[in-house]
Design a protein around this motif. Structure first.
Motif, PDB file in Angstrom:
ATOM      1  N   ARG A 142       0.833  -1.210   0.000  1.00 41.12           N
ATOM      2  CA  ARG A 142       0.000   0.000   0.000  1.00 41.12           C
ATOM      3  C   ARG A 142       0.871   1.265   0.000  1.00 41.12           C
ATOM      4  O   ARG A 142       0.565   2.253  -0.669  1.00 41.12           O
ATOM      5  CB  ARG A 142      -0.932  -0.022   1.207  1.00 41.12           C
ATOM      6  N   LYS A 143       1.971   1.221   0.769  1.00 39.69           N
ATOM      7  CA  LYS A 143       2.875   2.367   0.791  1.00 39.69           C
ATOM      8  C   LYS A 143       3.503   2.552  -0.573  1.00 39.69           C
ATOM      9  O   LYS A 143       3.569   3.679  -1.099  1.00 39.69           O
ATOM     10  CB  LYS A 143       3.956   2.162   1.862  1.00 39.69           C
ATOM     11  N   GLY A 146       0.963   3.889  -2.911  1.00 41.91           N
ATOM     12  CA  GLY A 146       0.770   5.328  -2.653  1.00 41.91           C
ATOM     13  C   GLY A 146       1.914   6.151  -3.208  1.00 41.91           C
ATOM     14  O   GLY A 146       1.711   7.219  -3.826  1.00 41.91           O
ATOM     15  N   ASP A 149       1.559   6.229  -6.958  1.00 48.27           N
ATOM     16  CA  ASP A 149       0.493   7.152  -7.352  1.00 48.27           C
ATOM     17  C   ASP A 149       0.982   8.603  -7.233  1.00 48.27           C
ATOM     18  O   ASP A 149       0.717   9.452  -8.097  1.00 48.27           O
ATOM     19  CB  ASP A 149      -0.755   6.942  -6.491  1.00 48.27           C
ATOM     20  N   GLU A 150       1.696   8.889  -6.141  1.00 49.65           N
ATOM     21  CA  GLU A 150       2.223  10.229  -5.906  1.00 49.65           C
ATOM     22  C   GLU A 150       3.242  10.604  -6.975  1.00 49.65           C
ATOM     23  O   GLU A 150       3.226  11.716  -7.534  1.00 49.65           O
ATOM     24  CB  GLU A 150       2.866  10.248  -4.515  1.00 49.65           C
TER      25      GLU A 150
END
Length: 173
Positions: A142-143, A146, A149-150
């Motif tokens: 998930r990190k 994220g 995505d960032e």
């Protein structure tokens, strides 16, 4: 437990049979002594009078036969009692063997239960460890997602800014 009760009953029967055997032996000894006494009486009667002796002798011989019959009957009962005693002893040994086999089997079953419980504990521990690893991996995923995505958002913004700069540079040229 039933085997112990049966063994106790058989032990009581055995004691009863032993007491009966002792009584029969005592009765036989008494009968032997009685036969000897009767024989002495026969000898005394013969010496005192032939006529009375023959009559008494006849009666005593009849009594001896009766006692011998009784003795034979007692000996048969003793034989039967001995036979029953052997059967009881054999049955006790069979029950003792069966009881020891049952005890061995119970120990084996307990060992098997302990082994299975140990395996279950190990499996539970492994499952817990695997769940912890899976939770850590999910958090990392998930990190990373994220972060990706960032980074993708930043790349899009950078591309947009670069496109604006290019168009402004073309317009300014």
């Amino acid at each position: 437990r039933n085997a112990m009760i049966d063994a106790a009953k058989l032990a009581d029967e055995l004691r009863g049979e032993q007491e009966a055997t002792a009584k029969a032996e005592h009765a036989r000894k008494l009968a032997d002594a009685h036969i000897k006494d009767l024989q002495n009486k026969i000898d005394d009667v013969e010496s005192s009078s032939m006529k009375a002796g023959k009559k008494a002798c006849s009666k005593l011989e009849t009594r001896i036969k009766e006692l011998e019959s009784e003795l034979d009957a007692e000996q048969r009962r003793l034989g039967d009692t001995t036979k029953n005693l052997r059967k009881s002893e054999r049955r006790i040994k069979e029950l003792e063997f069966q009881s020891s086999e049952d005890a061995k089997q119970a120990v084996q079953m307990q060992d098997l239960v302990e082994k299975i419980n140990n395996k279950i504990r190990n499996y539970k521990r492994q499952i817990e460890e695997a769940e912890e690893i899976a939770a850590l991996n999910l958090a990392k995923f998930r990190k990373a997602q994220g972060d990706a995505d960032e980074a993708d958002e930043r790349a899009t913004l950078t591309e947009q800014a670069a496109a604006k700069l290019k168009s402004a540079a073309r317009a300014g040229i």
